[in-house]
Design an enzyme around this catalytic site. Structure first.
Site, PDB file in Angstrom:
ATOM      1  N   GLU A   1       0.849  -1.191   0.000  1.00 10.13           N
ATOM      2  CA  GLU A   1       0.000   0.000   0.000  1.00 10.13           C
ATOM      3  C   GLU A   1       0.883   1.239   0.000  1.00 10.13           C
ATOM      4  OE1 GLU A   1      -0.045   2.198   2.839  1.00 10.13           O
ATOM      5  OE2 GLU A   1      -0.355   0.967   4.608  1.00 10.13           O
TER       6      GLU A   1
ATOM      7  N   ARG B   1       0.622  -2.271  12.294  1.00  8.11           N
ATOM      8  CA  ARG B   1      -0.056  -3.282  11.459  1.00  8.11           C
ATOM      9  C   ARG B   1      -0.466  -2.711  10.102  1.00  8.11           C
ATOM     10  NH1 ARG B   1      -0.614  -7.933  13.601  1.00  8.11           N
ATOM     11  NH2 ARG B   1      -2.343  -8.588  12.292  1.00  8.11           N
TER      12      ARG B   1
ATOM     13  N   CYS C   1       7.532  -0.696  -1.811  1.00  3.44           N
ATOM     14  CA  CYS C   1       8.712  -1.560  -1.919  1.00  3.44           C
ATOM     15  C   CYS C   1       9.828  -1.224  -0.944  1.00  3.44           C
ATOM     16  CB  CYS C   1       9.237  -1.581  -3.349  1.00  3.44           C
ATOM     17  SG  CYS C   1       9.780   0.030  -3.984  1.00  3.44           S
TER      18      CYS C   1
ATOM     19  N   HIS D   1      12.393   1.061  -7.672  1.00  6.35           N
ATOM     20  CA  HIS D   1      12.021  -0.140  -6.941  1.00  6.35           C
ATOM     21  C   HIS D   1      13.208  -0.612  -6.112  1.00  6.35           C
ATOM     22  CE1 HIS D   1       9.563  -3.569  -5.991  1.00  6.35           C
ATOM     23  NE2 HIS D   1      10.525  -4.397  -6.352  1.00  6.35           N
TER      24      HIS D   1
ATOM     25  N   ASP E   1      11.454 -10.404  -2.926  1.00  6.34           N
ATOM     26  CA  ASP E   1      10.751  -9.146  -3.165  1.00  6.34           C
ATOM     27  C   ASP E   1       9.338  -9.267  -2.619  1.00  6.34           C
ATOM     28  OD1 ASP E   1       9.729  -6.749  -4.051  1.00  6.34           O
ATOM     29  OD2 ASP E   1      10.382  -7.002  -6.121  1.00  6.34           O
TER      30      ASP E   1
END
Length: 171
Positions: free
Chosen positions: A45, A70, A75, A113, A129
């Site tokens: 997210e 939580r 990435c 990334h 990943d």
């Protein structure tokens, strides 16, 4: 990566993933289980970006977001936290700058990334990943350049142009 997590943080992280701490060495099989459990338990997210929240890539803060709050992340956050967990469990971990294939099969901008290279006690060398959303369920063999079949699809690690960071594509 150096170990930055203490035993209590490691135990809390493993509980977040639904995994019991074991006395097992950092093996290929343990890495595979942790990778899959992370994908299932912790969402990709980017709400922090859209909410204007400060993004801090300090490993302890990343683990606090994933475990304490939580939450999920993108990435850099997810792979950063996962790398800290793996290092604390005895895996050798190196963060990797990566680029994502986008529209027209073009590589995205540099550093768009982050992934992880992980070495196990078995001598396995893996590309892990947990921060891409739709990706392989299990780590991919880092040195393998052919197709790697995974429940998430068929993947291939391929060298990019000499002036580009490494790339991976789902074929």
């Amino acid at each position: 990566m150096d170990t930055v997590l203490d035993a209590m943080q490691v135990d809390a992280y493993l509980r977040r993933l639904g995994v019991e701490r074991s006395s097992e060495r950092p093996t290929d099989e343990v890495l595979r289980e942790l990778h899959l459990r992370h994908l299932v338990a912790v969402p990709f997210e980017n709400l922090s970006v859209h909410l204007g929240e400060e993004i801090v890539l300090d490993e302890k803060r990343l683990v606090e977001k994933v475990v304490g709050a939580r939450r999920g992340g993108f990435c850099y956050e997810l792979n950063g936290a996962f790398g800290a967990l793996l290092a604390a469990l005895g895996f050798e971990v190196w963060p990797l700058a990566a680029r994502v294939y986008g529209e027209g099969e073009r590589l995205g901008v540099p550093y768009d990334h982050m992934a992880l290279r992980v070495r196990t006690a078995d001598g396995g060398d893996w590309l892990a990943d947990v921060g891409f959303g739709a990706h392989s369920h299990y780590p991919l063999r880092f040195a393998e350049r052919g197709e790697q079949t995974d429940p998430g699809g068929v993947f291939r690690i391929a060298p990019a142009a000499p002036d580009a960071a490494g790339a991976m594509r789902n074929t």
